[in-house]
Design a protein around this motif. Structure first.
Motif, mmCIF file in Angstrom:
data_model
loop_
_atom_site.group_PDB
_atom_site.id
_atom_site.type_symbol
_atom_site.label_atom_id
_atom_site.label_comp_id
_atom_site.label_asym_id
_atom_site.label_seq_id
_atom_site.Cartn_x
_atom_site.Cartn_y
_atom_site.Cartn_z
ATOM 1 N N LEU A 298 3.563 -18.241 6.991
ATOM 2 C CA LEU A 298 2.555 -18.718 5.794
ATOM 3 C C LEU A 298 2.711 -17.359 4.870
ATOM 4 O O LEU A 298 2.613 -17.638 3.687
ATOM 5 C CB LEU A 298 1.498 -18.843 6.308
ATOM 6 C CG LEU A 298 1.393 -20.216 6.859
ATOM 7 C CD1 LEU A 298 0.058 -20.360 7.772
ATOM 8 C CD2 LEU A 298 1.724 -21.355 6.150
ATOM 9 N N PHE A 299 2.608 -16.273 5.316
ATOM 10 C CA PHE A 299 2.695 -14.882 4.580
ATOM 11 C C PHE A 299 3.824 -15.072 3.882
ATOM 12 O O PHE A 299 4.063 -14.639 2.611
ATOM 13 C CB PHE A 299 2.653 -13.594 5.431
ATOM 14 C CG PHE A 299 0.960 -13.284 5.620
ATOM 15 C CD1 PHE A 299 0.108 -13.329 4.689
ATOM 16 C CD2 PHE A 299 0.737 -13.159 6.990
ATOM 17 C CE1 PHE A 299 -1.373 -13.005 5.139
ATOM 18 C CE2 PHE A 299 -0.504 -12.800 7.188
ATOM 19 C CZ PHE A 299 -1.554 -12.715 6.354
ATOM 20 N N GLN A 300 4.999 -15.236 4.080
ATOM 21 C CA GLN A 300 6.279 -15.421 3.522
ATOM 22 C C GLN A 300 6.344 -16.250 2.413
ATOM 23 O O GLN A 300 6.678 -16.017 1.322
ATOM 24 C CB GLN A 300 7.600 -15.518 4.466
ATOM 25 C CG GLN A 300 8.867 -15.533 3.707
ATOM 26 C CD GLN A 300 9.955 -15.693 4.912
ATOM 27 O OE1 GLN A 300 9.775 -15.891 6.175
ATOM 28 N NE2 GLN A 300 11.206 -16.017 4.355
ATOM 29 N N LYS A 301 5.713 -17.403 2.759
ATOM 30 C CA LYS A 301 5.470 -18.463 1.729
ATOM 31 C C LYS A 301 4.510 -18.245 0.320
ATOM 32 O O LYS A 301 4.925 -18.185 -0.645
ATOM 33 C CB LYS A 301 5.027 -19.643 1.943
ATOM 34 C CG LYS A 301 5.755 -20.318 3.443
ATOM 35 C CD LYS A 301 7.067 -20.979 2.851
ATOM 36 C CE LYS A 301 6.929 -22.217 1.935
ATOM 37 N NZ LYS A 301 8.151 -22.930 1.512
ATOM 38 N N ALA A 302 3.669 -17.346 0.763
ATOM 39 C CA ALA A 302 2.685 -16.765 -0.227
ATOM 40 C C ALA A 302 3.282 -15.660 -0.909
ATOM 41 O O ALA A 302 3.068 -15.907 -2.336
ATOM 42 C CB ALA A 302 1.393 -16.317 0.797
ATOM 43 N N THR A 303 4.015 -14.743 -0.562
ATOM 44 C CA THR A 303 4.712 -13.697 -1.419
ATOM 45 C C THR A 303 5.757 -14.320 -2.135
ATOM 46 O O THR A 303 6.092 -13.793 -3.298
ATOM 47 C CB THR A 303 5.172 -12.637 -0.458
ATOM 48 O OG1 THR A 303 5.973 -13.272 0.741
ATOM 49 C CG2 THR A 303 3.851 -11.818 0.204
ATOM 50 N N SER A 304 6.445 -15.381 -1.668
ATOM 51 C CA SER A 304 7.457 -15.980 -2.355
ATOM 52 C C SER A 304 6.953 -16.956 -3.665
ATOM 53 O O SER A 304 7.495 -16.866 -4.663
ATOM 54 C CB SER A 304 8.220 -16.947 -1.438
ATOM 55 O OG SER A 304 8.972 -16.673 -0.255
ATOM 56 N N CYS A 305 5.505 -17.305 -3.520
ATOM 57 C CA CYS A 305 5.112 -17.906 -4.752
ATOM 58 C C CYS A 305 4.742 -16.958 -5.829
ATOM 59 O O CYS A 305 4.884 -17.226 -6.823
ATOM 60 C CB CYS A 305 3.854 -18.882 -4.308
ATOM 61 S SG CYS A 305 3.983 -20.043 -3.233
ATOM 62 N N CYS A 310 -0.816 -8.238 -4.539
ATOM 63 C CA CYS A 310 -0.690 -7.364 -3.638
ATOM 64 C C CYS A 310 -1.526 -7.437 -2.599
ATOM 65 O O CYS A 310 -1.417 -6.896 -1.412
ATOM 66 C CB CYS A 310 -1.320 -6.176 -4.238
ATOM 67 S SG CYS A 310 -1.503 -4.483 -3.688
ATOM 68 N N ALA A 311 -2.661 -8.582 -2.612
ATOM 69 C CA ALA A 311 -3.270 -9.006 -1.472
ATOM 70 C C ALA A 311 -2.485 -9.585 -0.384
ATOM 71 O O ALA A 311 -2.837 -9.259 0.873
ATOM 72 C CB ALA A 311 -4.535 -10.110 -2.096
ATOM 73 N N SER A 312 -1.450 -10.437 -0.740
ATOM 74 C CA SER A 312 -0.808 -11.075 0.153
ATOM 75 C C SER A 312 0.248 -10.130 0.913
ATOM 76 O O SER A 312 0.387 -10.012 2.206
ATOM 77 C CB SER A 312 0.042 -12.146 -0.317
ATOM 78 O OG SER A 312 -0.758 -13.062 -0.934
ATOM 79 N N TRP A 313 0.627 -9.167 0.173
ATOM 80 C CA TRP A 313 1.461 -7.991 1.008
ATOM 81 C C TRP A 313 0.558 -7.203 1.978
ATOM 82 O O TRP A 313 0.988 -6.754 3.123
ATOM 83 C CB TRP A 313 2.223 -7.014 -0.112
ATOM 84 C CG TRP A 313 2.997 -7.716 -0.976
ATOM 85 C CD1 TRP A 313 3.132 -8.105 -2.399
ATOM 86 C CD2 TRP A 313 4.561 -8.181 -0.463
ATOM 87 N NE1 TRP A 313 4.354 -8.711 -2.530
ATOM 88 C CE2 TRP A 313 5.206 -8.763 -1.725
ATOM 89 C CE3 TRP A 313 5.121 -8.275 0.650
ATOM 90 C CZ2 TRP A 313 6.433 -9.199 -1.535
ATOM 91 C CZ3 TRP A 313 6.239 -8.817 0.832
ATOM 92 C CH2 TRP A 313 6.862 -9.298 -0.443
ATOM 93 N N LEU A 314 -0.612 -6.889 1.529
ATOM 94 C CA LEU A 314 -1.497 -5.984 2.385
ATOM 95 C C LEU A 314 -1.975 -6.921 3.564
ATOM 96 O O LEU A 314 -2.194 -6.235 4.754
ATOM 97 C CB LEU A 314 -2.619 -5.671 1.444
ATOM 98 C CG LEU A 314 -2.603 -4.288 0.479
ATOM 99 C CD1 LEU A 314 -3.891 -4.403 -0.451
ATOM 100 C CD2 LEU A 314 -1.967 -3.211 0.997
ATOM 101 N N ALA A 315 -2.225 -7.987 3.336
ATOM 102 C CA ALA A 315 -2.687 -8.970 4.414
ATOM 103 C C ALA A 315 -1.611 -8.936 5.663
ATOM 104 O O ALA A 315 -1.737 -8.850 6.886
ATOM 105 C CB ALA A 315 -3.175 -10.322 4.125
#
Length: 615
Positions: A298-305, A310-315
Motif C-alpha cells: 500500500l505504501f508503494q501504491k501511495a508513493t506511485s500516485c 513526503c508524508a508517505s515516504w516518511l511513514a
C-alpha cells in the motif's frame, strides 16, 4: 436630399399642428449659421422617431412670438440622427451608394433577427441594489487575497472580503468554505456553522466541500453523530469526493471502528480511483495490525500516485525502521527529502535514525540543516539540545533549550525535556520549576501526563512518597492507557514492600485497557479495488469459506500475492540504486554553505516569558 441655401430667407418650421395650418413662427438663417435638416433613415419613419420638444424656458423670453402672443412648441432634430446621417454620407462618398444600401438592408435584417433570439440580449449583471455585478475573475482574486490575509492573521479584513464574495456570488461554494475556515480559526464555531448551513442552502446541497468542512467542524467540537451525518451528505452529493471518504474513515478510526473505516476507505478507492491519502491510511492500519507485506504494498501504491508526497515516504521509512531494514530505511529518507527539501519532519526523523545507528555527527548535521531551513521550528532545537547534552556539554544544551523556549513559549515538550535535563544534572528545584511551567501551559494533554509521571519519579528518588503516589494518580487520570505509568507505579510499590498493592495496580491496568480488535476478513473485498488482477489469481484457488484454514489462506493470499510480493530487493529496484550525495544536494539544491551549519546560540530580541504559577 434637400439642403437649404445659405442666403437670408425665412422658412416655416415644424409645428405640432396639421399640415394645413399656417406657420406660427419664422426664424432667419444667416450665412455661416447653417442648420442642415437631414431626412430620416429608411428603416424609421417620422412618426416613430420625432425630434424632441424644446420647452418654453429654452426659448428666449418674447423671442419668436406670433401675432397672437402664443409661443409654439419647437421640435429639435435628434443629435444621434445627425451623427448617423453624417457617417452615412461619409460612407457613401467612400464606398458608393450600392454598398451602403446593402449594408443597411443587412443591418435591418440582423436587428429583426436579434429581437427574436434571446441569446443576443446582454446579460443582466446588476445586483439587487442597482449596482453592476463585478466580473467573475474578481472572485478568484478576492479569494486569494482573503487567503493571504488569513495567513497573516488579519481575520477582520479577510472576513469582510469573503462576505462581499458571498453577496456577489451566492451560488459559488468557495466563499462559504473559506469564510467558515476563517471563523473556525477564531473559535467562532456557531458563526461558522451558520455559514456552512447557509452555503448548503444556497448551493441546494450539491457542493460536497461545504458538507465536508461542516462535518470536520462538528467533529472538532465533539458532535460525532452529527459529523457522521454530514460526511454521509458529502458523499451523497459527490461520490467521487475523496476527502469526504477519507475524513469519515479517520473519524471512525479515532472512535475505534476499524472495520467501518476500512469499508469507507475501500469505497473511496472504488469511486475515486487511486488516491495517495487513502492508500497511506490503509497502510497505517496494516502496520498497526502487524501485516507488513500488505503495508509495503500500500505504501508503494501511495508513493506511485504522488512521488512528491513526503508524508508517505516518511511513514514507509518508519515501518522499515521498525523492521530494522537499515539500507531501505535510509533510501526512503533520501526520497523524502528529495520530495520536500524543506520539510522539517523529514530532517528530524532522519537525524534521529542516524543517531540511533551510532552516526552522531551525521545526526547533528541533519538537525542543523533542518534548523537552517526552518529557523522558527522549536522541535529541531529541542532534539539538538538533547543530542548535545548526551554527547557534548550541558551548558550548550541549556543555551539551545533557552533559544527553543523563546521561539515557542507554549511548546510543552521543550519545558519537559529541559526539566529532565536539569534533574539529571542534580538541579532539583530548577527541574520542578520547569515541570510547573509545562503543566501551566495545559494540564490535560498527553505531554502533561508524561510530565506528571516524570515528576513522580523525581519525587520518588527524593523520598517524597506521598507526592509521588499523588503524581502517578494524576498522570493516570489524564491518560489511563499509559503502560509506562502503571508499571512505574507498580515498581514503586514493590520497592516499598507493598507486594499486594503492586499486584492490584497491574491487574487494574489489564482490566481497564482497551484493545482494538482488527478484523482481517475485509481484505478479500479490498483487493478487488486495489489490484483487479488479483481476481484471476483467486479463481485458480478453491477457497473453503467454512473452514478456519480458509481464513488464513485468504489473508496470506493478500499478504503474499505470490507473484508481486514486495520484498526488499524488489523495492530497491523500484526505488532506484543511484547513490545520494547529501553534501552536493544541500549545496546545489538548497544553496547552503557546509561551513555555516552550526546553530548560533545568541538570542536576539528575546520574548517575554509567561510568568509561572503554582499548580
Amino acid at each position: 436630399m434637400q439642403i437649404f441655401s445659405p442666403t437670408k430667407t425665412r422658412i416655416p418650421l415644424f409645428t405640432s399642428g396639421t399640415s394645413n395650418s399656417k406657420p406660427l413662427h419664422r426664424y432667419p438663417f444667416h450665412g455661416h449659421s447653417l442648420l442642415r435638416f437631414t431626412p430620416l433613415s429608411s428603416s424609421t419613419t417620422a412618426s416613430s422617431r420625432s425630434p424632441p420638444i424644446i420647452s418654453k424656458e429654452e426659448q428666449g423670453e418674447g423671442e419668436g412670438e406670433d401675432d397672437d402672443g402664443v409661443v409654439p412648441e419647437i421640435r429639435r432634430p435628434d443629435k444621434d440622427e445627425i451623427l448617423e446621417s453624417k457617417s452615412v454620407d461619409d460612407d457613401r462618398e467612400k464606398y458608393g451608394e450600392e454598398v451602403i444600401k446593402g449594408g443597411e438592408r443587412m443591418d435591418g435584417s440582423l436587428n429583426f433577427f436579434a429581437k427574436k433570439i434571446s441569446m443576443f440580449e446582454p446579460l443582466d449583471r446588476s445586483l439587487d441594489d442597482g449596482k453592476e455585478k463585478p466580473l467573475d475573475v474578481n472572485l478568484e482574486l478576492w479569494l486569494y487575497k482573503a487567503k493571504v490575509l488569513g495567513r497573516k492573521f488579519r481575520f477582520a479584513e479577510a472576513d469582510r472580503i469573503l462576505r462581499q464574495c458571498v453577496m456577489n456570488w451566492p451560488e459559488d461554494g468557495r466563499p462559504y468554505v473559506a469564510l467558515g475556515k476563517i471563523l473556525s480559526k477564531q473559535s467562532k464555531f456557531n458563526e461558522a456553522r451558520i455559514v456552512y448551513e447557509t452555503g448548503c442552502q444556497a448551493t441546494q446541497g450539491d457542493n460536497p466541500y461545504i458538507w465536508q468542512c461542516w462535518a470536520v467542524l462538528e467533529n472538532r467540537i465533539g458532535n460525532v453523530r452529527r459529523s457522521r451525518e454530514l460526511f454521509d451528505a458529502a458523499t451523497a452529493a459527490d461520490k467521487k469526493h475523496a476527502a469526504a471518504w477519507h475524513g469519515w474513515a479517520v473519524l471512525e478510526i479515532k472512535q475505534g471502528n476499524i472495520t467501518k473505516a476500512r469499508n469507507l476507505l475501500g469505497k473511496g478507492l472504488k469511486h475515486c480511483g487511486a488516491n495517495e491519502y487513502i492508500y497511506q491510511t490503509l497502510a497505517m492500519l496494516e502496520v498497526k495490525a502487524n501485516r507488513i507485506d500488505q503495508a509495503r504494498y500500500l505504501f508503494q501504491k501511495a508513493t506511485s500516485c504522488n512521488p512528491k508526497s513526503c508524508a508517505s515516504w516518511l511513514a514507509w521509512a518508519q515501518l522499515e525502521m521498525q523492521q530494522e531494514n537499515t539500507h531501505l530505511t535510509r533510501k526512503l529518507f533520501e526520497k523524502a527529502v528529495q520530495a520536500s527539501p524543506k520539510n522539517r519532519y523529514a530532517w528530524h526523523v532522519w537525524a534521529m535514525f542516524e543517531t540511533n545507528q551510532g552516526d552522531v555527527d551525521k545526526g547533528r548535521k541533519l538537525l542543523q540543516i533542518g534548523h537552517r531551513l526552518n529557523p522558527r521550528d522549536p522541535v529541531l532545537l529541542q532534539s539538538l539540545a538533547l543530542l548535545e547534552y548526551k554527547y557534548s556539554t550541558a551548558n550548550l544544551s541549556r543555551l539551545l533549550f533557552r533559544k527553543a523556549s523563546l521561539l515557542d513559549p507554549k511548546h510543552q515538550p521543550i519545558w519537559m525535556a529541559w526539566g529532565w535535563m536539569e534533574w539529571k544534572e542534580g538541579n532539583i528545584s530548577t527541574a520542578k520549576e520547569l515541570y510547573r511551567k509545562t503543566l501551566y501551559i495545559d494540564s490535560t494533554t498527553e505531554t502533561a501526563a508524561r510530565c506528571l509521571q516524570a515528576w513522580g519519579v523525581l519525587e520518588q528518588r527524593a523520598g517524597n512518597l506521598t507526592s509521588a503516589r499523588r503524581l502517578f494518580r494524576s498522570s493516570l487520570n489524564i491518560n489511563s492507557q499509559s503502560y509506562v505509568t502503571w508499571m512505574t507505579w507498580a515498581s514503586f510499590e514493590e520497592e516499598q514492600g507493598n507486594e499486594v498493592r503492586a499486584e492490584e495496580i497491574r491487574n487494574l491496568y489489564f482490566q481497564q485497557r482497551t484493545e482494538v480488535v482488527d478484523d482481517a476478513s475485509w481484505v478479500m473485498g479490498i483487493v478487488d479495488i486495489i489490484d483487479p488482477t488479483m481476481s484471476s489469481i483467486k479463481r485458480l484457488i478453491n477457497f473453503d469459506r467454512n473452514s478456519d484454514d480458509s481464513k488464513v489462506q485468504k489473508i496470506n493470499s493478500f499478504s503474499g500475492y505470490d507473484s508481486i510480493r514486495p520484498d526488499e530487493e524488489n523495492l530497491l529496484v523500484v526505488l532506484g540504486k543511484s547513490d545520494f550525495d547529501l553534501d552536493s544536494f544541500i549545496k546545489n539544491r538548497l544553496s547552503l554553505d557546509l561551513s555555516q551549519l552550526d546553530v548560533s546560540t545568541e538570542i536576539s530580541n528575546p520574548a517575554r516569558n509567561t510568568p509561572s504559577r503554582r499548580i
